[in-house]
Every structure is written in structure tokens, then in C-alpha cells.
Design a protein around this motif. Structure first.
Motif, PDB file in Angstrom:
ATOM      1  N   ALA A 115       0.802  -1.209   0.000  1.00 46.60           N
ATOM      2  CA  ALA A 115       0.000   0.000   0.000  1.00 46.60           C
ATOM      3  C   ALA A 115       0.848   1.279   0.000  1.00 46.60           C
ATOM      4  O   ALA A 115       0.343   2.347  -0.254  1.00 46.60           O
ATOM      5  N   LEU A 116       2.150   1.142   0.278  1.00 48.38           N
ATOM      6  CA  LEU A 116       3.000   2.314   0.372  1.00 48.38           C
ATOM      7  C   LEU A 116       3.858   2.532  -0.867  1.00 48.38           C
ATOM      8  O   LEU A 116       4.699   3.407  -0.881  1.00 48.38           O
ATOM      9  N   THR A 117       3.623   1.771  -1.915  1.00 47.47           N
ATOM     10  CA  THR A 117       4.415   1.937  -3.142  1.00 47.47           C
ATOM     11  C   THR A 117       3.807   3.025  -4.014  1.00 47.47           C
ATOM     12  O   THR A 117       2.587   3.156  -4.108  1.00 47.47           O
ATOM     13  N   TRP A 118       4.679   3.812  -4.626  1.00 46.34           N
ATOM     14  CA  TRP A 118       4.240   4.896  -5.512  1.00 46.34           C
ATOM     15  C   TRP A 118       4.298   4.403  -6.956  1.00 46.34           C
ATOM     16  O   TRP A 118       5.201   3.723  -7.359  1.00 46.34           O
ATOM     17  N   GLU A 119       3.313   4.796  -7.714  1.00 45.57           N
ATOM     18  CA  GLU A 119       3.296   4.406  -9.123  1.00 45.57           C
ATOM     19  C   GLU A 119       3.424   5.637 -10.000  1.00 45.57           C
ATOM     20  O   GLU A 119       3.033   6.688  -9.714  1.00 45.57           O
TER      21      GLU A 119
END
Length: 76
Positions: free
Chosen positions: A72-76
Motif C-alpha cells: 500500500a505504500l508503493t508509488w506508481e
């Protein structure tokens, strides 16, 4: 010019430090000089708030680890 723009932030930090530091020596100077150590230890161990203070950061860390594992903390 750059220092002038940060003056309110620096003033806020200075006031925060003073609010956190000044009461400690003031309380030591004005408070009782012979507190009963056994009573203070017993009150801190039995107090539910002391357990909550220790448990709250661990619950936050567990929640952060869970969200990190799920991606949930990954940036795309």
C-alpha cells in the motif's frame, strides 16, 4: 532574505523547545525534594496509561509493517 522567511518557523521551534525544557528545572526547583521512590515506581507500573504509552507505538509499527507488506505504500 532567506533567513527572514524562515523566522516564524525558527521562532515556533524555539518556543516549543522552551515549553518542553523550562518546566523540568522549574518543577525540580519548586517541587518536593524527597519523593518516595517506591510509590512512584508502583504507580507507573500499575497505571494503565503507562501501558498505553508503550503499546501505542508498537501498534503503529505493526500497522505500518502490514501495509508495507501488502504494497500500500508503493508509488506508481
Amino acid at each position: 532574505m532567506l533567513v527572514e522567511s524562515y523566522f516564524p518557523v525558527l521562532l515556533f521551534i524555539l518556543i516549543g523547545i522552551l515549553v518542553g525544557v523550562v518546566p523540568m528545572p522549574l518543577g525540580r526547583a519548586l517541587g518536593p525534594h524527597k519523593p518516595d521512590a517506591a510509590t512512584a515506581v508502583a504507580a507507573s507500573i500499575c497505571s494503565p496509561s503507562s501501558w498505553a504509552v508503550m503499546a501505542f507505538p508498537s501498534m503503529l509499527a505493526i500497522g505500518l509493517a502490514y501495509e508495507w507488506q501488502r504494497g500500500a505504500l508503493t508509488w506508481e
